[in-house]
Design a protein around this motif. Structure first.
Motif, short mmCIF file in Angstrom:
data_model
loop_
_atom_site.label_atom_id
_atom_site.label_comp_id
_atom_site.label_asym_id
_atom_site.label_seq_id
_atom_site.Cartn_x
_atom_site.Cartn_y
_atom_site.Cartn_z
N HIS A 159 -0.81 6.04 -7.03
CA HIS A 159 -0.91 4.74 -6.80
C HIS A 159 -1.99 3.98 -7.33
O HIS A 159 -3.18 4.46 -7.55
CB HIS A 159 -1.02 4.62 -5.15
CG HIS A 159 -0.37 3.10 -4.66
ND1 HIS A 159 -1.36 2.03 -4.81
CD2 HIS A 159 0.58 2.69 -4.42
CE1 HIS A 159 -0.97 1.11 -4.25
NE2 HIS A 159 0.45 1.27 -4.03
N GLY A 208 6.21 -3.55 -5.44
CA GLY A 208 5.43 -4.88 -5.73
C GLY A 208 6.11 -6.12 -4.88
O GLY A 208 7.04 -6.76 -5.25
N GLY A 262 3.50 -3.85 2.35
CA GLY A 262 3.35 -4.85 3.40
C GLY A 262 4.67 -5.14 4.30
O GLY A 262 4.73 -4.85 5.46
#
Ligand code: PGA
Length: 247
Positions: free
Chosen positions: A96, A207, A230
Motif C-alpha cells: 500500500h 482510490g 474511507g
C-alpha cells in the motif's frame, strides 16, 4: 468473481465488528452474492477475533501489511505472514502506498509477497503512481516497474490480486477518467500476462471509490473489483457500493 475489499487502515476497536455484521447480513440476503467476495482488512489488533467470528461466514478477514520474514524473528513490533495466518486471516495487502512512503522497498515487498504466499495467504499487491509521475506521463512506466520488480513468474498467480491505486486518488475524492482507467487497467493486465506467461490475475481499482462513482467504474469490465478505504468504515457506504455496482 468480483472483489469488494475494505481497507480499514488505522480504524476500529472490538465493537466495530457491528459494521461487519451488517455487511455480512446484507451479503447473506443479496441475490448477487455468488458473483462477488467481501474481504475486510482491519488493524492487526482485531484480526483474530474477527476471523474467528466470521470463520464460517462469507466475509474473509485480511491484514493490511506483513513483515518481510517468515515465522519468528527479533524484529520489534513486526508481524509475520505466518503469525497472521495462524490467527485466521486469509488475505494480506502488500505494498500500500502508505507503507511504500514509510520505507517499503521493492526488495522488501518481494520478500513480503514470497512469505505471504508461502504461508497460504492471498496477496493483494498494491501499485500506483503519484501526482507528479502522472503529470509527467510516467504512469505506465512506474506501474510496470512496480510490477516487474516484485512479482515473479514463480509466484502462484492464483493467490495474487493486484490493486491499482493512484496515490493522488487515495482519500482525495479525485478519480481517473473512464478512458484513462480503462487504458491503465488493460496495460496492467498486459504486464501481468507477460510476467506470468498466462492469463492475468484479477486487477482491482482503489482510490475514493464510493456509492455514486461506482456507477462509472462498473462500465469498465476489465476492473475485477475494488479496494475501498474511507467508504468501508460504515456499513451503509460499503453496502451502497455493492448495491450500485449490481444495479
Ligand atoms: P480511499 O482509500 O478509498 O479512502 O481513497 C483507498 C485505499 O487507500 O486503499
Amino acid at each position: 468473481m468480483r472483489y469488494f475489499i475494505g481497507n480499514w487502515k488505522m480504524f476500529g476497536v472490538p465493537k466495530s465488528i457491528n459494521i461487519l455484521n451488517k455487511i455480512n447480513y446484507f451479503h447473506s440476503k443479496d441475490k448477487n452474492r455468488q458473483k462477488y467476495k467481501v474481504v475486510i482488512t482491519p488493524p492487526y489488533t482485531l484480526i483474530e477475533t474477527y476471523a474467528k467470528y466470521f470463520k464460517n461466514k462469507k466475509i474473509s478477514i485480511g491484514s493490511q501489511n506483513c513483515y518481510q520474514k517468515d515465522q519468528f524473528s527479533s524484529n520489534t513490533a513486526a508481524v509475520s505472514p505466518f503469525m497472521i495466518k495462524s490467527v485466521g486471516a486469509k488475505y494480506t495487502l502488500i505494498g500500500h502506498s502508505d507503507n511504500r512512503s514509510e520505507g517499503d522497498t521493492n526488495e522488501m515487498l518481494k520478500n513480503k509477497v514470497f512469505f505471504a504466499l508461502k504461508n497460504n495467504l492471498k496477496v493483494v499487491f498494491c501499485i500506483g503512481e503519484n501526482k507528479i509521475q502522472k503529470k509527467n506521463k510516467k504512469t505506465f512506466n512506474v506501474l510496470k516497474k512496480q510490477l516487474i520488480n516484485v512479482l515473479d513468474k514463480k509466484f502462484n498467480q492464483n493467490n495474487i490480486i493486484v490493486a491499482y491505486e493512484p496515490i493522488w486518488s487515495i482519500g482525495t475524492g479525485k478519480i481517473p477518467t473512464k478512458n484513462e482507467l480503462k487504458e491503465t487497467t488493460i496495460y496492467i493486465k498486459q504486464v501481468l500476462k507477460n510476467i506470468f506467461r498466462k492469463k492475468s490475475p484479477a486487477v482491482l481499482y482503489g482510490g475514493s471509490v464510493d456509492g455514486s462513482n461506482v456507477e462509472m467504474f462498473k462500465e469498465i469490465r476489465e476492473i475485477d473489483g475494488f479496494l475501498i478505504g474511507g467508504a468501508s468504515k460504515t456499513s451503509k457506504k460499503f453496502i451502497d457500493i455493492i448495491k450500485n455496482y449490481y444495479r
